[in-house]
Design a protein around this motif. Structure first.
Motif, PDB file in Angstrom:
ATOM      1  N   HIS A  10       0.927  -1.110  -0.062  1.00  0.00           N
ATOM      2  CA  HIS A  10      -0.043   0.105   0.055  1.00  0.00           C
ATOM      3  C   HIS A  10       0.815   1.220  -0.174  1.00  0.00           C
ATOM      4  N   ASP A  11       2.049   1.200   0.422  1.00  0.00           N
ATOM      5  CA  ASP A  11       3.105   2.241   0.764  1.00  0.00           C
ATOM      6  C   ASP A  11       3.473   2.397  -0.729  1.00  0.00           C
ATOM      7  N   GLY A  12       3.173   1.773  -1.826  1.00  0.00           N
ATOM      8  CA  GLY A  12       3.958   1.982  -3.254  1.00  0.00           C
ATOM      9  C   GLY A  12       5.318   1.531  -3.550  1.00  0.00           C
ATOM     10  N   ARG A  13       5.734   0.959  -2.394  1.00  0.00           N
ATOM     11  CA  ARG A  13       7.173   0.227  -2.405  1.00  0.00           C
ATOM     12  C   ARG A  13       7.018  -0.965  -3.276  1.00  0.00           C
ATOM     13  N   GLY A  14       8.054  -1.174  -4.284  1.00  0.00           N
ATOM     14  CA  GLY A  14       7.864  -2.313  -5.109  1.00  0.00           C
ATOM     15  C   GLY A  14       9.066  -2.939  -4.991  1.00  0.00           C
ATOM     16  N   GLU A  15       9.364  -3.657  -3.672  1.00  0.00           N
ATOM     17  CA  GLU A  15      10.611  -4.262  -3.350  1.00  0.00           C
ATOM     18  C   GLU A  15      10.275  -5.991  -3.486  1.00  0.00           C
ATOM     19  N   SER A  16      11.329  -6.483  -3.796  1.00  0.00           N
ATOM     20  CA  SER A  16      11.421  -8.043  -4.129  1.00  0.00           C
ATOM     21  C   SER A  16      11.529  -8.370  -2.256  1.00  0.00           C
ATOM     22  N   ARG A  17      11.200  -9.626  -2.332  1.00  0.00           N
ATOM     23  CA  ARG A  17      11.193 -10.164  -1.013  1.00  0.00           C
ATOM     24  C   ARG A  17      12.438 -10.077  -0.417  1.00  0.00           C
ATOM     25  N   GLU A  18      13.552  -9.938  -1.165  1.00  0.00           N
ATOM     26  CA  GLU A  18      15.004  -9.866  -0.620  1.00  0.00           C
ATOM     27  C   GLU A  18      15.353  -8.671  -0.152  1.00  0.00           C
ATOM     28  N   GLU A  19      14.839  -7.681  -1.142  1.00  0.00           N
ATOM     29  CA  GLU A  19      15.001  -6.351  -0.732  1.00  0.00           C
ATOM     30  C   GLU A  19      14.451  -5.773   0.584  1.00  0.00           C
ATOM     31  N   ALA A  21      13.605  -7.805   3.116  1.00  0.00           N
ATOM     32  CA  ALA A  21      14.401  -8.426   4.136  1.00  0.00           C
ATOM     33  C   ALA A  21      15.528  -7.438   4.429  1.00  0.00           C
ATOM     34  N   ASP A  22      16.328  -6.999   3.580  1.00  0.00           N
ATOM     35  CA  ASP A  22      17.336  -6.144   3.653  1.00  0.00           C
ATOM     36  C   ASP A  22      16.960  -4.980   4.336  1.00  0.00           C
ATOM     37  N   ARG A  23      15.942  -4.456   4.056  1.00  0.00           N
ATOM     38  CA  ARG A  23      15.519  -3.065   4.825  1.00  0.00           C
ATOM     39  C   ARG A  23      15.086  -3.376   6.013  1.00  0.00           C
ATOM     40  N   ARG A  24      14.246  -4.339   6.291  1.00  0.00           N
ATOM     41  CA  ARG A  24      13.640  -4.722   7.681  1.00  0.00           C
ATOM     42  C   ARG A  24      14.731  -5.065   8.637  1.00  0.00           C
ATOM     43  N   TRP A  25      15.802  -5.749   7.961  1.00  0.00           N
ATOM     44  CA  TRP A  25      16.937  -6.047   8.941  1.00  0.00           C
ATOM     45  C   TRP A  25      17.694  -4.799   9.247  1.00  0.00           C
ATOM     46  N   ARG A  93      23.107 -18.342   3.657  1.00  0.00           N
ATOM     47  CA  ARG A  93      22.371 -19.531   3.265  1.00  0.00           C
ATOM     48  C   ARG A  93      21.012 -19.013   2.282  1.00  0.00           C
ATOM     49  N   ARG A  94      20.862 -17.836   2.151  1.00  0.00           N
ATOM     50  CA  ARG A  94      19.915 -17.307   1.536  1.00  0.00           C
ATOM     51  C   ARG A  94      18.666 -17.230   2.314  1.00  0.00           C
ATOM     52  N   LEU A  95      18.567 -16.983   3.510  1.00  0.00           N
ATOM     53  CA  LEU A  95      17.683 -17.316   4.644  1.00  0.00           C
ATOM     54  C   LEU A  95      17.231 -15.748   5.433  1.00  0.00           C
ATOM     55  N   LYS A  96      17.475 -14.831   4.452  1.00  0.00           N
ATOM     56  CA  LYS A  96      17.398 -13.338   5.249  1.00  0.00           C
ATOM     57  C   LYS A  96      16.142 -13.226   5.653  1.00  0.00           C
ATOM     58  N   PRO A  97      14.973 -13.459   4.845  1.00  0.00           N
ATOM     59  CA  PRO A  97      13.600 -13.135   5.468  1.00  0.00           C
ATOM     60  C   PRO A  97      13.371 -14.063   6.651  1.00  0.00           C
ATOM     61  N   GLU A  98      13.812 -15.138   6.899  1.00  0.00           N
ATOM     62  CA  GLU A  98      13.468 -16.107   7.899  1.00  0.00           C
ATOM     63  C   GLU A  98      14.198 -15.562   9.098  1.00  0.00           C
ATOM     64  N   ASP A 173       3.890  -9.138   4.525  1.00  0.00           N
ATOM     65  CA  ASP A 173       5.019  -9.959   4.194  1.00  0.00           C
ATOM     66  C   ASP A 173       5.451 -11.031   5.315  1.00  0.00           C
ATOM     67  N   GLY A 174       4.775 -10.835   6.123  1.00  0.00           N
ATOM     68  CA  GLY A 174       5.126 -12.076   7.451  1.00  0.00           C
ATOM     69  C   GLY A 174       6.436 -11.394   8.027  1.00  0.00           C
ATOM     70  N   TYR A 175       6.752 -10.300   8.045  1.00  0.00           N
ATOM     71  CA  TYR A 175       8.244  -9.982   8.615  1.00  0.00           C
ATOM     72  C   TYR A 175       7.793  -9.404  10.071  1.00  0.00           C
ATOM     73  N   GLY A 176       6.541  -9.540  10.601  1.00  0.00           N
ATOM     74  CA  GLY A 176       6.262  -8.995  11.904  1.00  0.00           C
ATOM     75  C   GLY A 176       7.066 -10.074  12.991  1.00  0.00           C
ATOM     76  N   PRO A 177       6.757  -9.675  14.083  1.00  0.00           N
ATOM     77  CA  PRO A 177       7.370 -10.758  15.059  1.00  0.00           C
ATOM     78  C   PRO A 177       6.594 -11.919  15.208  1.00  0.00           C
TER      79      PRO A 177
END
Length: 180
Positions: A10-19, A21-25, A93-98, A173-177
């Protein structure tokens, strides 16, 4: 950027799952820096207290409060440093979202433990300088204030979150706690 791998929000971001995850990290790391610094200072204070001459004057109840406080401080430190260990053990190990999801959960647990550690420390100090009855009333007031600031305001904000159309916003995105 492929459309399959892009999340539209809704905020207009067109991020990939990995992008995302990087921002949230990176956001989580900034939050952890604040929490870890405060926790380390508080834990250092708790370590030093036991070596003070006045510590021997504490009664059984205050010694038990100290032991509980010290254990809470150690658990808090463990929870708030844990995201670093999780990241280090799964890096590459390509597990940044997790990793971000687990780190967010551990950070939330750490914040609850930090709240308890601060309240327990507050009680111990207030019992040393004031009458027990006054100490308890001050503890209740402080616990309510910090609980309001740390937990109630964010939860109310989250529950009342609406987008521009008045529709309820949800984490997509499932990135909440916690899992949805």
């Amino acid at each position: 950027m492929s459309t399959e791998n892009t999340i539209r929000h809704h905020d207009g971001r067109g991020e990939s799952r990995e992008e995302r995850a990087d921002r949230r990290w990176n956001e989580l790391l900034q939050e952890l820096r604040v929490a870890q610094t405060g926790t380390q200072i508080l834990f250092g204070f708790l370590v030093a207290v036991v070596f003070q001459p006045r510590f021997t004057e504490l009664g059984t109840t205050d010694r038990m409060i100290y032991v509980v406080t010290f254990c809470l401080g150690a658990a808090t430190t463990g929870a708030l440093v844990a995201p670093v260990a999780v990241h280090r053990l799964v890096a590459g190990r390509r597990l940044k979202p997790e990793t971000v999801q687990w780190a967010a959960r551990l950070t939330l647990v750490g914040m609850v433990l930090l709240y308890l550690t601060i309240m327990s420390t507050f009680l111990l100090i207030m019992r040393m300088v004031l009458d027990n009855g006054i100490a308890m009333w001050l503890l209740i007031g402080m616990a309510a204030w910090v609980g309001l600031c740390w937990f109630v305001v964010p939860i109310v904000t989250r529950l009342q979150g609406k987008d521009d159309d008045g529709d309820e916003r949800k984490a997509e995105d499932g990135y909440g706690p916690w899992p949805h």
